[in-house]
Scaffold this motif. Structure first.
Motif, PDB file in Angstrom:
ATOM      1  N   LEU A  17       0.812  -1.220   0.000  1.00 46.89           N
ATOM      2  CA  LEU A  17       0.000   0.000   0.000  1.00 46.89           C
ATOM      3  C   LEU A  17       0.843   1.268   0.000  1.00 46.89           C
ATOM      4  CD1 LEU A  17      -2.884  -0.975   2.464  1.00 46.89           C
ATOM      5  CD2 LEU A  17      -2.763  -1.223  -0.009  1.00 46.89           C
ATOM      6  N   LYS A  18       2.178   1.077   0.097  1.00 45.57           N
ATOM      7  CA  LYS A  18       3.112   2.207   0.070  1.00 45.57           C
ATOM      8  C   LYS A  18       2.830   3.208   1.200  1.00 45.57           C
ATOM      9  CE  LYS A  18       4.275   2.013  -4.848  1.00 45.57           C
ATOM     10  NZ  LYS A  18       3.842   0.628  -5.004  1.00 45.57           N
ATOM     11  N   VAL A  19       2.632   2.671   2.405  1.00 46.42           N
ATOM     12  CA  VAL A  19       2.502   3.481   3.618  1.00 46.42           C
ATOM     13  C   VAL A  19       3.355   2.828   4.695  1.00 46.42           C
ATOM     14  CG1 VAL A  19       0.176   4.303   3.060  1.00 46.42           C
ATOM     15  CG2 VAL A  19       0.457   2.195   4.401  1.00 46.42           C
ATOM     16  N   SER A  20       3.479   3.475   5.825  1.00 46.23           N
ATOM     17  CA  SER A  20       4.282   2.913   6.903  1.00 46.23           C
ATOM     18  C   SER A  20       3.512   1.828   7.641  1.00 46.23           C
ATOM     19  CB  SER A  20       4.688   4.008   7.897  1.00 46.23           C
ATOM     20  OG  SER A  20       3.566   4.443   8.632  1.00 46.23           O
ATOM     21  N   THR A  21       4.262   0.973   8.343  1.00 51.01           N
ATOM     22  CA  THR A  21       3.606  -0.055   9.159  1.00 51.01           C
ATOM     23  C   THR A  21       2.778   0.589  10.269  1.00 51.01           C
ATOM     24  OG1 THR A  21       5.634  -0.236  10.478  1.00 51.01           O
ATOM     25  CG2 THR A  21       5.324  -1.841   8.693  1.00 51.01           C
ATOM     26  N   ALA A  22       3.226   1.739  10.753  1.00 53.88           N
ATOM     27  CA  ALA A  22       2.477   2.440  11.806  1.00 53.88           C
ATOM     28  C   ALA A  22       1.110   2.881  11.292  1.00 53.88           C
ATOM     29  CB  ALA A  22       3.267   3.635  12.301  1.00 53.88           C
ATOM     30  N   THR A  23       1.054   3.306  10.028  1.00 55.69           N
ATOM     31  CA  THR A  23      -0.224   3.736   9.453  1.00 55.69           C
ATOM     32  C   THR A  23      -1.206   2.566   9.366  1.00 55.69           C
ATOM     33  OG1 THR A  23       0.867   5.473   8.176  1.00 55.69           O
ATOM     34  CG2 THR A  23      -1.309   4.774   7.423  1.00 55.69           C
ATOM     35  N   ILE A  24      -0.703   1.391   8.940  1.00 53.48           N
ATOM     36  CA  ILE A  24      -1.561   0.207   8.881  1.00 53.48           C
ATOM     37  C   ILE A  24      -2.066  -0.152  10.271  1.00 53.48           C
ATOM     38  CG2 ILE A  24      -1.683  -2.235   8.255  1.00 53.48           C
ATOM     39  CD1 ILE A  24      -1.361  -0.466   5.847  1.00 53.48           C
ATOM     40  N   SER A  25      -1.150  -0.163  11.234  1.00 53.79           N
ATOM     41  CA  SER A  25      -1.519  -0.513  12.608  1.00 53.79           C
ATOM     42  C   SER A  25      -2.553   0.455  13.159  1.00 53.79           C
ATOM     43  CB  SER A  25      -0.267  -0.530  13.491  1.00 53.79           C
ATOM     44  OG  SER A  25      -0.589  -0.893  14.810  1.00 53.79           O
ATOM     45  N   ASP A  32      -8.355   7.224  15.490  1.00 53.62           N
ATOM     46  CA  ASP A  32      -8.288   8.673  15.709  1.00 53.62           C
ATOM     47  C   ASP A  32      -7.036   9.289  15.115  1.00 53.62           C
ATOM     48  OD1 ASP A  32      -7.088   7.069  17.891  1.00 53.62           O
ATOM     49  OD2 ASP A  32      -6.419   9.022  18.631  1.00 53.62           O
ATOM     50  N   GLN A  33      -6.027   8.459  14.772  1.00 54.37           N
ATOM     51  CA  GLN A  33      -4.767   8.958  14.239  1.00 54.37           C
ATOM     52  C   GLN A  33      -4.818   9.194  12.724  1.00 54.37           C
ATOM     53  OE1 GLN A  33      -1.944   9.604  16.302  1.00 54.37           O
ATOM     54  NE2 GLN A  33      -3.622   9.395  17.769  1.00 54.37           N
ATOM     55  N   LEU A  34      -5.913   8.760  12.058  1.00 54.58           N
ATOM     56  CA  LEU A  34      -5.998   8.862  10.599  1.00 54.58           C
ATOM     57  C   LEU A  34      -7.283   9.573  10.191  1.00 54.58           C
ATOM     58  CD1 LEU A  34      -5.038   5.175   9.647  1.00 54.58           C
ATOM     59  CD2 LEU A  34      -3.486   7.128   9.871  1.00 54.58           C
ATOM     60  N   SER A  35      -7.261  10.134   8.984  1.00 55.41           N
ATOM     61  CA  SER A  35      -8.500  10.681   8.439  1.00 55.41           C
ATOM     62  C   SER A  35      -9.438   9.523   8.120  1.00 55.41           C
ATOM     63  CB  SER A  35      -8.213  11.487   7.173  1.00 55.41           C
ATOM     64  OG  SER A  35      -7.799  10.626   6.121  1.00 55.41           O
ATOM     65  N   ALA A  36     -10.739   9.816   8.090  1.00 51.75           N
ATOM     66  CA  ALA A  36     -11.732   8.772   7.838  1.00 51.75           C
ATOM     67  C   ALA A  36     -11.534   8.145   6.463  1.00 51.75           C
ATOM     68  CB  ALA A  36     -13.136   9.365   7.961  1.00 51.75           C
ATOM     69  N   ASN A  37     -11.230   8.971   5.462  1.00 52.56           N
ATOM     70  CA  ASN A  37     -11.045   8.460   4.106  1.00 52.56           C
ATOM     71  C   ASN A  37      -9.846   7.529   4.011  1.00 52.56           C
ATOM     72  OD1 ASN A  37     -13.271   9.726   3.047  1.00 52.56           O
ATOM     73  ND2 ASN A  37     -12.143  11.516   2.309  1.00 52.56           N
ATOM     74  N   TYR A  51      -5.993  -9.590   4.679  1.00 51.56           N
ATOM     75  CA  TYR A  51      -5.253  -9.240   5.894  1.00 51.56           C
ATOM     76  C   TYR A  51      -6.222  -8.546   6.841  1.00 51.56           C
ATOM     77  CZ  TYR A  51      -1.818  -7.102   9.005  1.00 51.56           C
ATOM     78  OH  TYR A  51      -1.095  -6.724  10.109  1.00 51.56           O
ATOM     79  N   PHE A  52      -6.345  -9.084   8.057  1.00 47.93           N
ATOM     80  CA  PHE A  52      -7.355  -8.582   8.984  1.00 47.93           C
ATOM     81  C   PHE A  52      -6.755  -7.955  10.246  1.00 47.93           C
ATOM     82  CE2 PHE A  52      -9.221 -11.929   6.416  1.00 47.93           C
ATOM     83  CZ  PHE A  52     -10.268 -11.232   5.826  1.00 47.93           C
ATOM     84  N   GLY A  53      -5.523  -7.496  10.104  1.00 46.14           N
ATOM     85  CA  GLY A  53      -4.953  -6.667  11.154  1.00 46.14           C
ATOM     86  C   GLY A  53      -4.063  -7.390  12.128  1.00 46.14           C
ATOM     87  N   PHE A  97      11.753  -3.294  15.141  1.00 48.41           N
ATOM     88  CA  PHE A  97      10.623  -3.882  15.864  1.00 48.41           C
ATOM     89  C   PHE A  97       9.296  -3.547  15.192  1.00 48.41           C
ATOM     90  CE2 PHE A  97      13.503  -4.049  19.697  1.00 48.41           C
ATOM     91  CZ  PHE A  97      13.563  -5.431  19.717  1.00 48.41           C
ATOM     92  N   GLU A  98       9.166  -2.323  14.696  1.00 50.49           N
ATOM     93  CA  GLU A  98       7.925  -1.940  14.019  1.00 50.49           C
ATOM     94  C   GLU A  98       7.706  -2.803  12.775  1.00 50.49           C
ATOM     95  OE1 GLU A  98       7.491   1.833  11.625  1.00 50.49           O
ATOM     96  OE2 GLU A  98       6.263   2.364  13.346  1.00 50.49           O
ATOM     97  N   ALA A  99       8.776  -3.036  12.030  1.00 51.82           N
ATOM     98  CA  ALA A  99       8.665  -3.850  10.817  1.00 51.82           C
ATOM     99  C   ALA A  99       8.312  -5.294  11.125  1.00 51.82           C
ATOM    100  CB  ALA A  99       9.970  -3.789  10.032  1.00 51.82           C
TER     101      ALA A  99
END
Length: 358
Positions: A17-25, A32-37, A51-53, A97-99
């Motif tokens: 998805l070309k985003v960080s692992t933190a964004t997926i998490s 609350d850390q992301l926009s609704a869209n 993938y279900f998280g 660790f994040e990865a």
């Protein structure tokens, strides 16, 4: 015939998805850390991929692991988060660790005892990375339990795998460089050489164990270089600075530079100490490097950005954090690691050729 399907990891999904692992998490756990869209788009794409998280509870039940590593810091948390060396070390660990879908629990070893809270913290983690352990701290600490995975960094604890840098040889190398200027008197501004919270001169019988303390290794690296150059430093010319702190380092530097036999060279065990020493010298009307040369250790960014810039030993602190995390996770062989350092020559103690030109 059943087709084998590779289970997607958090890192796999982030790359697709070309985003960080933190964004997926955050999309799954902290909306609350992301926009609704953005969150809706991520969840939709994850569902298409199957993938279900990241489910920490399920993973813990399946593997017997919590997915949490305890990071034991020798200094208090507020200091460790602002200290440039500790900060970069934490950054390197966090990347790995994040990865790998691991969380870090930051703990301070100050005043920790084997009490109920400590036992609870120990049960929450799969093991510990002990950073900068000081020999006097918590001999019976919970992170030394035999059933836990323990990695020590910038320290040595028997029975654990360690990640260190070339402390002795780095100190020896920079002292040899500085001693080419043939100073008549030398002072050493040491870091955490003694079990005290005071800025003071040292007594040799009070020093920490050489095998357990990186500061003592640096001290003996200086001693080796001094001996080769037929010089010695009396104990009253060696200062103990209890913390890597500008105010305390400035105090020690002023004391050293007001001695009757003023040193022409200050060997400093960190760049923070060296920067404070340069400022103290300039405030006293001394020229650096003409009247006094100053060398540091660590290679923090600020050492290159001040004037005069600091001659130092550069250590790869972010890489040290990555290596410690990889050893903990089993991505590297569980054996002691010693990372190389580099001599960086700048204005506070130039090469002899540069001095001659100036």
């Amino acid at each position: 015939m059943t087709k084998n399907i590779k289970k997607l990891t958090l890192k796999d999904v982030a790359e697709r998805l070309k985003v960080s692992t933190a964004t997926i998490s955050n999309a799954f756990n902290r909306p609350d850390q992301l926009s609704a869209n953005l969150r809706e788009n991520i969840l939709s794409e994850c569902e298409k991929m199957g993938y279900f998280g990241p489910n920490a509870a399920a993973r813990s039940l399946r593997t017997g692991r919590t997915g949490i590593v305890g990071i034991v810091l020798s200094d208090d948390l507020s200091y460790s988060l602002t200290d440039p060396v500790a900060n970069q070390f934490l950054k390197g660990m966090a990347e790995v660790f994040e990865a790998n879908e691991y969380n870090m629990l930051l703990l301070s070893s100050d005043h920790v005892e084997q009490d109920a809270q400590s036992r609870m913290q120990s049960s929450m983690v799969d093991g510990f990375i002990v950073y900068g352990h000081k020999p006097q701290q918590c001999i019976n600490a919970p992170w030394l339990m035999p059933n836990k995975n323990i990695i020590t960094v910038d320290s040595f604890i028997p029975g654990t795998t360690s990640v260190n840098i070339e402390n002795h040889s780095g100190a020896y190398r920079i002292a040899c460089h500085a001693l080419q200027h043939k100073p008549e008197a030398v002072a050493i501004l040491g870091l955490s050489l003694l079990d005290t919270d005071r800025v003071c001169r040292i007594r040799e019988d009070e020093l920490f164990d050489r095998a357990a303390s990186i500061s003592i290794q640096r001290l003996y690296g200086y001693f080796e270089a001094l001996e080769e150059h037929q010089l010695s430093v009396a104990s009253e010319h060696i200062w103990n600075i209890p913390e890597n702190n500008h105010k305390l380092a400035y105090q020690a530097a002023r004391e050293a530079l007001t001695m009757a036999n003023r040193p022409q060279l200050l060997l400093c065990m960190s760049d923070c100490i060296a920067i404070a020493a340069v400022q103290a010298a300039l405030h006293m009307g001394l020229r650096v490097p003409e009247d006094v040369q100053v060398v540091g250790f660590d290679g923090i960014a600020e050492s290159a950005n001040i004037h005069p810039s600091i001659t130092t030993i550069h250590q790869h602190t972010v890489e040290k954090g990555r290596v410690a995390a990889e050893v903990f996770l089993g991505l590297r062989e569980a054996k002691d690691v010693v990372l190389e350092t580099e001599l960086v020559i700048r204005e506070s103690c130039p090469s002899l050729a540069d001095s001659a030109v100036s």
